[in-house]
Design a protein around this motif. Structure first.
Motif, short mmCIF file in Angstrom:
data_model
loop_
_atom_site.label_atom_id
_atom_site.label_comp_id
_atom_site.label_asym_id
_atom_site.label_seq_id
_atom_site.Cartn_x
_atom_site.Cartn_y
_atom_site.Cartn_z
N ARG A 196 0.78 -1.01 0.11
CA ARG A 196 -0.41 -0.22 0.03
C ARG A 196 0.93 1.67 0.29
NH1 ARG A 196 -2.87 -1.66 4.20
NH2 ARG A 196 -1.65 -1.64 6.48
N HIS A 197 2.37 0.91 0.02
CA HIS A 197 2.61 2.93 0.22
C HIS A 197 3.99 1.98 -0.98
CE1 HIS A 197 1.76 3.90 4.26
NE2 HIS A 197 2.01 2.92 4.91
N ARG A 198 4.18 1.77 -1.29
CA ARG A 198 5.26 1.22 -2.28
C ARG A 198 5.32 2.35 -4.06
NH1 ARG A 198 5.65 -4.64 -3.10
NH2 ARG A 198 6.53 -5.82 -1.01
N HIS A 199 4.22 2.76 -3.86
CA HIS A 199 3.75 3.00 -5.32
C HIS A 199 3.01 4.77 -5.31
CE1 HIS A 199 5.18 -0.12 -7.48
NE2 HIS A 199 4.67 -0.95 -6.32
N THR A 200 2.34 5.32 -3.65
CA THR A 200 1.52 5.74 -3.09
C THR A 200 2.11 6.95 -4.10
OG1 THR A 200 1.37 5.41 -1.63
CG2 THR A 200 1.27 7.63 -1.46
N ASP A 201 1.04 8.02 -5.02
CA ASP A 201 1.50 8.45 -5.64
C ASP A 201 -0.27 9.81 -5.36
OD1 ASP A 201 1.88 10.99 -7.25
OD2 ASP A 201 2.74 9.71 -8.77
N TRP A 202 0.06 10.86 -4.72
CA TRP A 202 -0.95 10.98 -4.41
C TRP A 202 -1.22 12.09 -5.76
CZ3 TRP A 202 -5.31 9.01 -2.98
CH2 TRP A 202 -5.28 8.11 -1.26
N PRO A 203 -0.73 13.03 -5.82
CA PRO A 203 -0.81 14.10 -6.88
C PRO A 203 -1.69 13.68 -8.21
CG PRO A 203 1.06 14.76 -6.32
CD PRO A 203 0.97 13.15 -5.44
N THR A 204 -0.97 12.60 -8.94
CA THR A 204 -1.37 11.68 -9.69
C THR A 204 -2.62 10.89 -9.29
OG1 THR A 204 0.90 10.50 -10.41
CG2 THR A 204 -0.90 9.41 -11.45
N VAL A 205 -2.50 10.66 -8.39
CA VAL A 205 -4.62 9.80 -8.17
C VAL A 205 -5.14 10.24 -8.00
CG1 VAL A 205 -5.67 8.89 -6.23
CG2 VAL A 205 -3.30 7.73 -6.80
N LEU A 206 -5.23 12.01 -7.33
CA LEU A 206 -5.80 12.82 -7.65
C LEU A 206 -6.30 13.66 -8.44
CD1 LEU A 206 -4.67 15.03 -3.75
CD2 LEU A 206 -7.16 13.16 -4.42
N SER A 207 -5.15 13.92 -9.11
CA SER A 207 -5.78 14.60 -10.55
C SER A 207 -6.01 12.87 -11.29
CB SER A 207 -3.69 14.50 -11.36
OG SER A 207 -3.22 15.72 -10.70
N ALA A 208 -5.88 11.96 -11.51
CA ALA A 208 -7.19 11.52 -12.36
C ALA A 208 -8.30 11.55 -11.70
CB ALA A 208 -5.98 10.12 -11.98
N ALA A 209 -8.21 11.48 -10.87
CA ALA A 209 -10.01 11.60 -10.70
C ALA A 209 -10.54 13.12 -10.50
CB ALA A 209 -10.14 11.86 -8.97
N ASN A 210 -9.42 14.02 -11.50
CA ASN A 210 -10.11 15.63 -12.31
C ASN A 210 -10.30 16.14 -10.85
OD1 ASN A 210 -11.11 15.11 -15.13
ND2 ASN A 210 -13.13 13.81 -13.86
N PHE A 211 -9.47 16.16 -10.20
CA PHE A 211 -8.98 17.47 -9.31
C PHE A 211 -7.72 18.34 -10.03
CE2 PHE A 211 -10.58 14.73 -6.25
CZ PHE A 211 -11.42 15.19 -5.04
#
Length: 148
Positions: free
Chosen positions: A72-87
């Motif tokens: 769960r921590h290996r590939h954490t990349d919140w900027p990519t995840v949030l951008s993909a969710a239209n933030f």
């Protein structure tokens, strides 16, 4: 804030809140534990009004993909995840850690040991002890984003 704010406890992907019903959301060390982060981010975006703000705290790997870390921590990349969710206006900054995973783990061995009577507290204690060997491989972060 009486009458203007309330707290809801539910699943990260199914909060029970109406679409576009809130102007702000905060996730303190929670979204990183979603089995699937993209649906959790989508669910958060769904409940926020246009222009609403999200604040996420958590941990990023110091080295992306580090196999010594839990999955769960290996590939954490919140900027990519949030951008993909239209933030939009997604920002992620390393933050000074208050209690580190190491200090939390040490505390868990001492003060929580006698109080871990319920399942949630026992689970937290177990994870803290398990995480101690990899705590130095993570960086504390705070991410902010705007719902578009």
């Amino acid at each position: 804030m009486a009458g203007r704010a309330h707290f809801v406890v539910n699943d990260l992907t199914s909060t029970g809140l109406r679409d576009t019903s809130v102007s702000a959301a905060v996730s303190i060390d929670a979204l990183q534990y979603a089995d699937h982060r993209a649906p959790a981010a989508d669910g958060t975006r769904r409940i926020l009004r246009r222009g609403g703000r999200l604040v996420v705290t958590g941990w990023h790997p110091l080295s992306f993909g580090d196999s010594r870390l839990p999955e769960r921590h290996r590939h954490t990349d919140w900027p990519t995840v949030l951008s993909a969710a239209n933030f939009t206006a997604v920002e992620c900054q390393a933050r000074p850690a208050g209690p580190t995973p190491t200090s939390a783990s040490t505390a868990s061995r001492s003060s929580w040991a006698t109080r871990a009577r319920n399942a949630a507290l026992a689970g937290l204690q177990s994870e803290a002890l398990w995480r101690l060997p990899t705590a130095h491989l993570l960086s504390r972060i705070a991410a902010t984003a705007i719902a578009s």
